[in-house]
Design a protein around this motif. Sequence first.
Motif, PDB file in Angstrom:
ATOM      1  N   MET A 210      75.705  52.965  95.395  1.00 11.17           N
ATOM      2  CA  MET A 210      75.859  51.506  95.345  1.00 11.17           C
ATOM      3  C   MET A 210      75.201  50.898  94.118  1.00 11.17           C
ATOM      4  SD  MET A 210      73.303  50.438  98.439  1.00 11.17           S
ATOM      5  CE  MET A 210      71.625  51.081  98.544  1.00 11.17           C
ATOM      6  N   GLY A 211      74.160  51.550  93.587  1.00 16.72           N
ATOM      7  CA  GLY A 211      73.486  51.013  92.414  1.00 16.72           C
ATOM      8  C   GLY A 211      74.356  50.962  91.180  1.00 16.72           C
ATOM      9  N   THR A 212      75.429  51.748  91.167  1.00 13.05           N
ATOM     10  CA  THR A 212      76.320  51.786  90.001  1.00 13.05           C
ATOM     11  C   THR A 212      77.575  50.950  90.211  1.00 13.05           C
ATOM     12  OG1 THR A 212      77.506  53.751  90.817  1.00 13.05           O
ATOM     13  CG2 THR A 212      75.512  54.121  89.499  1.00 13.05           C
ATOM     14  N   LEU A 213      77.778  50.429  91.416  1.00 14.73           N
ATOM     15  CA  LEU A 213      78.976  49.643  91.714  1.00 14.73           C
ATOM     16  C   LEU A 213      78.753  48.167  91.370  1.00 14.73           C
ATOM     17  CD1 LEU A 213      79.896  51.216  95.174  1.00 14.73           C
ATOM     18  CD2 LEU A 213      80.790  51.808  92.915  1.00 14.73           C
ATOM     19  N   GLU A 215      79.836  45.374  92.503  1.00 11.82           N
ATOM     20  CA  GLU A 215      79.635  44.416  93.586  1.00 11.82           C
ATOM     21  C   GLU A 215      78.229  44.473  94.194  1.00 11.82           C
ATOM     22  OE1 GLU A 215      82.227  47.782  95.378  1.00 11.82           O
ATOM     23  OE2 GLU A 215      81.781  46.895  93.416  1.00 11.82           O
ATOM     24  N   TYR A 216      77.480  45.533  93.881  1.00 13.95           N
ATOM     25  CA  TYR A 216      76.127  45.664  94.430  1.00 13.95           C
ATOM     26  C   TYR A 216      75.030  45.499  93.376  1.00 13.95           C
ATOM     27  CZ  TYR A 216      78.452  47.644  98.534  1.00 13.95           C
ATOM     28  OH  TYR A 216      79.241  47.832  99.629  1.00 13.95           O
ATOM     29  N   GLN A 217      75.402  45.500  92.103  1.00 15.71           N
ATOM     30  CA  GLN A 217      74.388  45.559  91.049  1.00 15.71           C
ATOM     31  C   GLN A 217      73.412  44.394  91.069  1.00 15.71           C
ATOM     32  OE1 GLN A 217      76.526  46.107  87.361  1.00 15.71           O
ATOM     33  NE2 GLN A 217      76.728  48.311  87.649  1.00 15.71           N
ATOM     34  N   ASP A 218      73.885  43.203  91.419  1.00  9.70           N
ATOM     35  CA  ASP A 218      72.987  42.047  91.450  1.00  9.70           C
ATOM     36  C   ASP A 218      72.062  42.065  92.664  1.00  9.70           C
ATOM     37  OD1 ASP A 218      73.969  41.055  89.117  1.00  9.70           O
ATOM     38  OD2 ASP A 218      75.363  39.644  90.048  1.00  9.70           O
ATOM     39  N   LYS A 219      72.301  42.986  93.581  1.00 15.27           N
ATOM     40  CA  LYS A 219      71.522  43.026  94.814  1.00 15.27           C
ATOM     41  C   LYS A 219      70.493  44.158  94.840  1.00 15.27           C
ATOM     42  CE  LYS A 219      75.447  41.221  97.489  1.00 15.27           C
ATOM     43  NZ  LYS A 219      76.361  41.488  98.642  1.00 15.27           N
ATOM     44  N   VAL A 220      70.543  45.045  93.871  1.00 17.64           N
ATOM     45  CA  VAL A 220      69.648  46.205  93.848  1.00 17.64           C
ATOM     46  C   VAL A 220      68.402  45.885  93.027  1.00 17.64           C
ATOM     47  CG1 VAL A 220      69.386  48.616  93.181  1.00 17.64           C
ATOM     48  CG2 VAL A 220      71.550  47.823  94.162  1.00 17.64           C
ATOM     49  N   PHE A 221      67.242  46.019  93.658  1.00 21.95           N
ATOM     50  CA  PHE A 221      65.959  45.751  93.012  1.00 21.95           C
ATOM     51  C   PHE A 221      65.061  46.982  93.106  1.00 21.95           C
ATOM     52  CE2 PHE A 221      67.673  41.658  93.843  1.00 21.95           C
ATOM     53  CZ  PHE A 221      67.121  40.777  92.913  1.00 21.95           C
ATOM     54  N   ILE A 222      64.159  47.088  92.157  1.00 19.71           N
ATOM     55  CA  ILE A 222      63.172  48.170  92.154  1.00 19.71           C
ATOM     56  C   ILE A 222      61.792  47.537  92.062  1.00 19.71           C
ATOM     57  CG2 ILE A 222      62.323  50.229  90.970  1.00 19.71           C
ATOM     58  CD1 ILE A 222      65.194  50.600  89.913  1.00 19.71           C
ATOM     59  N   ARG A 248      65.324  43.836  88.612  1.00 20.29           N
ATOM     60  CA  ARG A 248      66.669  44.265  88.988  1.00 20.29           C
ATOM     61  C   ARG A 248      67.049  45.468  88.136  1.00 20.29           C
ATOM     62  NH1 ARG A 248      70.997  39.563  88.973  1.00 20.29           N
ATOM     63  NH2 ARG A 248      70.582  39.766  86.737  1.00 20.29           N
ATOM     64  N   ALA A 249      67.676  46.441  88.760  1.00 15.93           N
ATOM     65  CA  ALA A 249      68.080  47.640  88.039  1.00 15.93           C
ATOM     66  C   ALA A 249      69.059  47.297  86.914  1.00 15.93           C
ATOM     67  CB  ALA A 249      68.712  48.648  89.006  1.00 15.93           C
ATOM     68  N   ILE A 250      69.971  46.349  87.161  1.00 15.66           N
ATOM     69  CA  ILE A 250      70.973  45.995  86.157  1.00 15.66           C
ATOM     70  C   ILE A 250      70.313  45.354  84.937  1.00 15.66           C
ATOM     71  CG2 ILE A 250      71.431  43.748  87.208  1.00 15.66           C
ATOM     72  CD1 ILE A 250      73.920  46.096  85.378  1.00 15.66           C
ATOM     73  N   ASP A 251      69.229  44.607  85.135  1.00 16.49           N
ATOM     74  CA  ASP A 251      68.517  43.985  84.010  1.00 16.49           C
ATOM     75  C   ASP A 251      67.885  45.054  83.137  1.00 16.49           C
ATOM     76  OD1 ASP A 251      69.202  41.454  84.827  1.00 16.49           O
ATOM     77  OD2 ASP A 251      67.359  41.161  85.977  1.00 16.49           O
TER      78      ASP A 251
END
Length: 257
Positions: A210-213, A215-222, A248-251
């Motif tokens: 999900m971390g690479t999709l 639709e989920y990228q804005d929701k994944v935090f570390i 956020r992982a995407i950031d």
Amino acid sequence: MQHTLRRCLGMARVPLLRLHPSATVVATTKLEPATIPRRNLASVPQEQNKKEQDARESPNRLPRLMDFPEIVWPSALNSLKNWITIQFIIRPYFDSEFQLKDFIYGAKQALQVVSSRLMGGDLDSLEKLVSPEAIAELRPVIQKLSMTQRRQLEIRESDIYLSFPYQVGIMFDEANDKLQKRFVEITMVFHVMRGLSEMRERGEEIPWNMGTLPEYQDKVFICNYRFIKEFTAGQQSDWTINVANQFRAIDLINETK
């Protein structure tokens, strides 16, 4: 460990820690924090076009809360060192009842409480849970966050899908000739997906990637939280947080582009 964490949570609802990636056991003549190597940014151009950089910036993007290198994945070497440190140093010489699973359970609760108070800007209530130095570094950053950014800080324990200790460290402070102070530090990493608990309640299938999709990228935090506790003979101490970083992982991915 679980008892100690629960007792602390009962006081102000949480107390906890700290760590670094290159050495699991740190023994020095004076107390010095272990050092985590900076993220390798060799591939990042030294100068970026400001317009391109601003274009990547999002109003939802979280700035770095503390000056601490982002840790995302576990290290096989560190994991082995952590096990050795716990089994052959901490349990025999520091705390015979220490159990990593109990510590992780308490660390998750601490993350939930501390992140909620960071969201509310209520840093004064963290005095018994977070070190004064960490609070002083967090305060000016939290005060500048927008409400949209602050809402991203709150973490629910039920939304954590991966957690692990990145590094376990031992420190000695021999500044006092009559008493050698001993400390244990543990750096924890948590992977969080907002809305995960609701998805599970609805019986939805959780994609492993999900971390690479998109639709989920804005929701994944570390989250990187570091805990420290003094184990000096005759001293009573609780776990305290001295690093609290959330991103956020995407950031992080966009930052290195």
